[in-house]
Design a protein around this motif. Structure first.
Motif, mmCIF file in Angstrom:
data_model
loop_
_atom_site.group_PDB
_atom_site.id
_atom_site.type_symbol
_atom_site.label_atom_id
_atom_site.label_comp_id
_atom_site.label_asym_id
_atom_site.label_seq_id
_atom_site.Cartn_x
_atom_site.Cartn_y
_atom_site.Cartn_z
ATOM 1 N N LEU A 2 0.842 -1.202 0.000
ATOM 2 C CA LEU A 2 0.000 0.000 0.000
ATOM 3 C C LEU A 2 0.881 1.257 0.000
ATOM 4 C CD1 LEU A 2 -2.924 1.179 0.385
ATOM 5 C CD2 LEU A 2 -2.484 1.065 2.855
ATOM 6 N N TYR A 3 1.904 1.254 0.845
ATOM 7 C CA TYR A 3 2.823 2.389 1.027
ATOM 8 C C TYR A 3 3.527 2.733 -0.288
ATOM 9 C CZ TYR A 3 6.974 4.531 3.399
ATOM 10 O OH TYR A 3 7.985 5.334 3.841
ATOM 11 N N GLU A 4 3.902 1.683 -1.020
ATOM 12 C CA GLU A 4 4.632 1.899 -2.278
ATOM 13 C C GLU A 4 3.689 2.129 -3.450
ATOM 14 O OE1 GLU A 4 7.173 -1.549 -2.589
ATOM 15 O OE2 GLU A 4 8.257 -1.012 -0.756
ATOM 16 N N GLY A 5 2.374 2.079 -3.208
ATOM 17 C CA GLY A 5 1.408 2.358 -4.269
ATOM 18 C C GLY A 5 1.225 1.222 -5.262
ATOM 19 N N VAL A 6 1.605 0.023 -4.873
ATOM 20 C CA VAL A 6 1.405 -1.117 -5.780
ATOM 21 C C VAL A 6 -0.097 -1.382 -5.952
ATOM 22 C CG1 VAL A 6 1.980 -3.550 -6.210
ATOM 23 C CG2 VAL A 6 3.593 -2.098 -4.975
ATOM 24 N N GLY A 7 -0.837 -1.151 -4.890
ATOM 25 C CA GLY A 7 -2.292 -1.300 -4.966
ATOM 26 C C GLY A 7 -2.936 -0.426 -3.901
ATOM 27 N N ASN A 8 -4.254 -0.228 -4.004
ATOM 28 C CA ASN A 8 -4.943 0.492 -2.919
ATOM 29 C C ASN A 8 -5.527 -0.533 -1.943
ATOM 30 O OD1 ASN A 8 -7.332 -0.403 -4.095
ATOM 31 N ND2 ASN A 8 -7.717 1.522 -5.168
ATOM 32 N N VAL A 9 -6.153 -0.024 -0.882
ATOM 33 C CA VAL A 9 -6.647 -0.926 0.178
ATOM 34 C C VAL A 9 -7.565 -1.993 -0.405
ATOM 35 C CG1 VAL A 9 -8.116 -1.013 2.242
ATOM 36 C CG2 VAL A 9 -6.376 0.777 2.037
ATOM 37 N N LYS A 10 -8.492 -1.531 -1.259
ATOM 38 C CA LYS A 10 -9.496 -2.456 -1.787
ATOM 39 C C LYS A 10 -8.841 -3.519 -2.675
ATOM 40 C CE LYS A 10 -13.871 -2.411 -4.122
ATOM 41 N NZ LYS A 10 -14.594 -1.748 -5.172
ATOM 42 N N SER A 11 -7.918 -3.081 -3.561
ATOM 43 C CA SER A 11 -7.331 -4.060 -4.491
ATOM 44 C C SER A 11 -6.408 -5.036 -3.757
ATOM 45 C CB SER A 11 -6.615 -3.365 -5.656
ATOM 46 O OG SER A 11 -5.606 -2.513 -5.181
ATOM 47 N N ILE A 12 -5.697 -4.569 -2.740
ATOM 48 C CA ILE A 12 -4.811 -5.487 -1.992
ATOM 49 C C ILE A 12 -5.643 -6.552 -1.278
ATOM 50 C CG2 ILE A 12 -3.215 -5.644 -0.024
ATOM 51 C CD1 ILE A 12 -2.249 -2.765 -0.875
ATOM 52 N N ASP A 13 -6.707 -6.117 -0.615
ATOM 53 C CA ASP A 13 -7.535 -7.098 0.108
ATOM 54 C C ASP A 13 -8.256 -8.039 -0.845
ATOM 55 O OD1 ASP A 13 -6.772 -6.485 2.641
ATOM 56 O OD2 ASP A 13 -8.514 -5.272 3.149
ATOM 57 N N MET A 14 -8.776 -7.462 -1.941
ATOM 58 C CA MET A 14 -9.479 -8.318 -2.896
ATOM 59 C C MET A 14 -8.514 -9.334 -3.502
ATOM 60 S SD MET A 14 -11.538 -7.611 -6.319
ATOM 61 C CE MET A 14 -11.608 -5.876 -6.135
ATOM 62 N N ALA A 15 -7.294 -8.879 -3.800
ATOM 63 C CA ALA A 15 -6.304 -9.768 -4.419
ATOM 64 C C ALA A 15 -6.054 -10.988 -3.529
ATOM 65 C CB ALA A 15 -5.003 -9.002 -4.660
ATOM 66 N N MET A 16 -5.906 -10.753 -2.245
ATOM 67 C CA MET A 16 -5.574 -11.879 -1.361
ATOM 68 C C MET A 16 -6.800 -12.741 -1.041
ATOM 69 S SD MET A 16 -2.435 -11.848 -1.244
ATOM 70 C CE MET A 16 -2.020 -13.044 0.012
ATOM 71 N N LYS A 17 -7.991 -12.109 -1.046
ATOM 72 C CA LYS A 17 -9.194 -12.921 -0.782
ATOM 73 C C LYS A 17 -9.508 -13.813 -1.983
ATOM 74 C CE LYS A 17 -12.035 -9.692 0.942
ATOM 75 N NZ LYS A 17 -13.189 -9.080 1.604
ATOM 76 N N LEU A 18 -9.507 -13.200 -3.160
ATOM 77 C CA LEU A 18 -9.899 -13.974 -4.340
ATOM 78 C C LEU A 18 -8.718 -14.699 -4.979
ATOM 79 C CD1 LEU A 18 -12.456 -11.517 -6.017
ATOM 80 C CD2 LEU A 18 -12.830 -13.270 -4.272
#
Ligand SMILES: CC(=O)CC(=O)SCCNC(=O)CCNC(=O)[C@H](O)C(C)(C)COP(=O)(O)OP(=O)(O)OC[C@H]1O[C@@H](n2cnc3c(N)ncnc32)[C@H](O)[C@@H]1OP(=O)(O)O
Ligand SMILES: NC(=O)C1=CN([C@@H]2O[C@H](COP(=O)(O)OP(=O)(O)OC[C@H]3O[C@@H](n4cnc5c(N)ncnc54)[C@H](OP(=O)(O)O)[C@@H]3O)[C@@H](O)[C@H]2O)C=CC1
Length: 291
Positions: free
Chosen positions: A204-220
């Motif tokens: 998140l800090y480095e801007g690789v993804g936002n909160v929603k995309s990081i969480d969605m990525a790991m859930k799905l």
């Protein structure tokens, strides 16, 4: 040794969950915290969680009432000391835990077993400050306690066999499963889980993804039940940071460096669900990502 009375110190999310499952398993529970307000809130939350189990037909109304009747609250260490087993579940700061064990010491019965629900701190070091390092164990529940199957049991260097086996029997009576871990920083679950959460904060800090995309990525993408940032908010960002600091200091490896963004959130008092703001804002109907 037979355990019947259990003292729980710290009535936050873990302390109330531990009191809940212990009372359901038939133990008499004495719950303590620094303020009566915290204790009243904890008992109200236990009642709500038991109600939820009644409404899902997991337990009967009678079982709920009996379990609630087994829980008493106290602000006195003397009441906690007069039990068979103490589970310390206060804030994840070594100085806080040391002070608790120091003040509890004079009130203990000779046979009382001392345990800590610490997520990361050395059991050997906590035990060494007490008069009974051989009767001291890491008793590490997972959050949310009523739902999670695992309890990590961590022996300090001095813990004796009887203490371990007595606590193992308690875990079995709860219907949970114990994993035995050696006393190294953050033990097993958090040695693996919390650096992953810290890496998600770096992402998140480095801007690789936002909160929603990081969480969605790991859930799905990895079938995790919660995304890592959602989970960090659920655990408490102060607790996650404290665990990273123990790993960083204890293992002296830069791979455990806490993400500066995690530190900043904690400095802001944005500790996750418990303060209604973390990586999500919980003040409305639905959690809203903040970045
Ligand atoms: C930091 C550390 O030191 C160690 C740790 O604990 S690390 C954290 C470990 N924990 C995790 O990783 C949790 C990850 N998340 C999950 O597994 C899941 O999201 C979850 C189990 C928490 C919730 O699952 P879910 O299906 O979304 O929840 P939800 O539908 O609300 O509830 C599931 C059931 O539990 C019940 N429930 C939820 N919270 C409860 C509680 N506190 N008490 C009692 N029952 C509860 C619900 O009533 C529901 O019952 P049914 O199955 O009968 O319907
Ligand atoms: N959160 C999690 O997912 C997990 C946490 N743990 C561990 O469990 C412990 C508790 O965590 P958690 O419940 O999340 O934290 P919380 O912040 O929810 O609760 C901690 C509680 O301890 C109280 N407290 C602080 N100092 C004292 C004291 N001197 N005497 C009595 N009570 C005190 C706090 O009061 P106040 O708020 O007034 O400061 C608060 O009510 C920590 O060691 C943590 O690492 C273990 C497994 C999972």
């Amino acid at each position: 040794m037979e355990i019947s009375k259990i003292g729980v110190i710290g009535a936050g999310q873990m302390g109330n969950g531990i009191a809940h499952v212990m009372a359901l398993a038939g133990y008499e529970v004495r719950l303590s915290d620094i303020s009566q307000d915290a204790l009243d809130k904890a008992v109200a939350l236990i009642a709500r969680n038991l109600d939820r189990q009644v409404s899902r037909e997991k337990i009967s109304g009678e079982v709920r009432d009996t379990a609630l009747g087994r829980i008493s609250t106290t602000l006195e260490m003397a009441d906690i000391g007069q039990t068979d087993l103490v589970i310390e579940a206060a804030t994840e700061q070594e100085t806080v835990k040391q002070k608790i064990f120091d003040s509890l010491g004079p009130h203990l019965l000779p046979h009382t077993i001392l345990t800590s629900n610490t997520s990361s701190i050395s059991i050997t070091r906590l035990a060494s400050r007490t008069d009974r390092p051989e009767k001291f164990l890491g008793f590490h529940f997972m959050n949310p306690v009523p739902l999670m199957q695992l309890v990590e049991l961590i022996r300090g260097i001095a813990t004796d066999r009887e203490t371990y086996e007595t606590c193992l029997k308690v875990v079995e009576r709860l219907g949970k499963t114990a994993a035995s871990a050696e006393d190294f920083p953050a033990f097993i679950v958090n040695r693996i889980l919390v650096p992953m959460i810290n890496e998600a904060v770096y992402t998140l800090y480095e801007g690789v993804g936002n909160v929603k995309s990081i969480d969605m990525a790991m859930k799905l993408g990895a079938n995790h039940p919660m995304g890592p940032l959602e989970l960090a908010d659920f655990i408490g960002l102060d607790t996650c940071l404290a665990i990273m600091n123990v790993l960083h200091e204890g293992l002296a490896d830069t791979k455990y460096r806490p993400c500066p963004l995690l530190t900043k959130y904690v400095e802001a008092g944005w500790l996750g669900r418990k303060t209604k703001r973390g990586f999500y804002d919980y003040r409305g109907e639905e959690p809203v990502p903040t970045r």
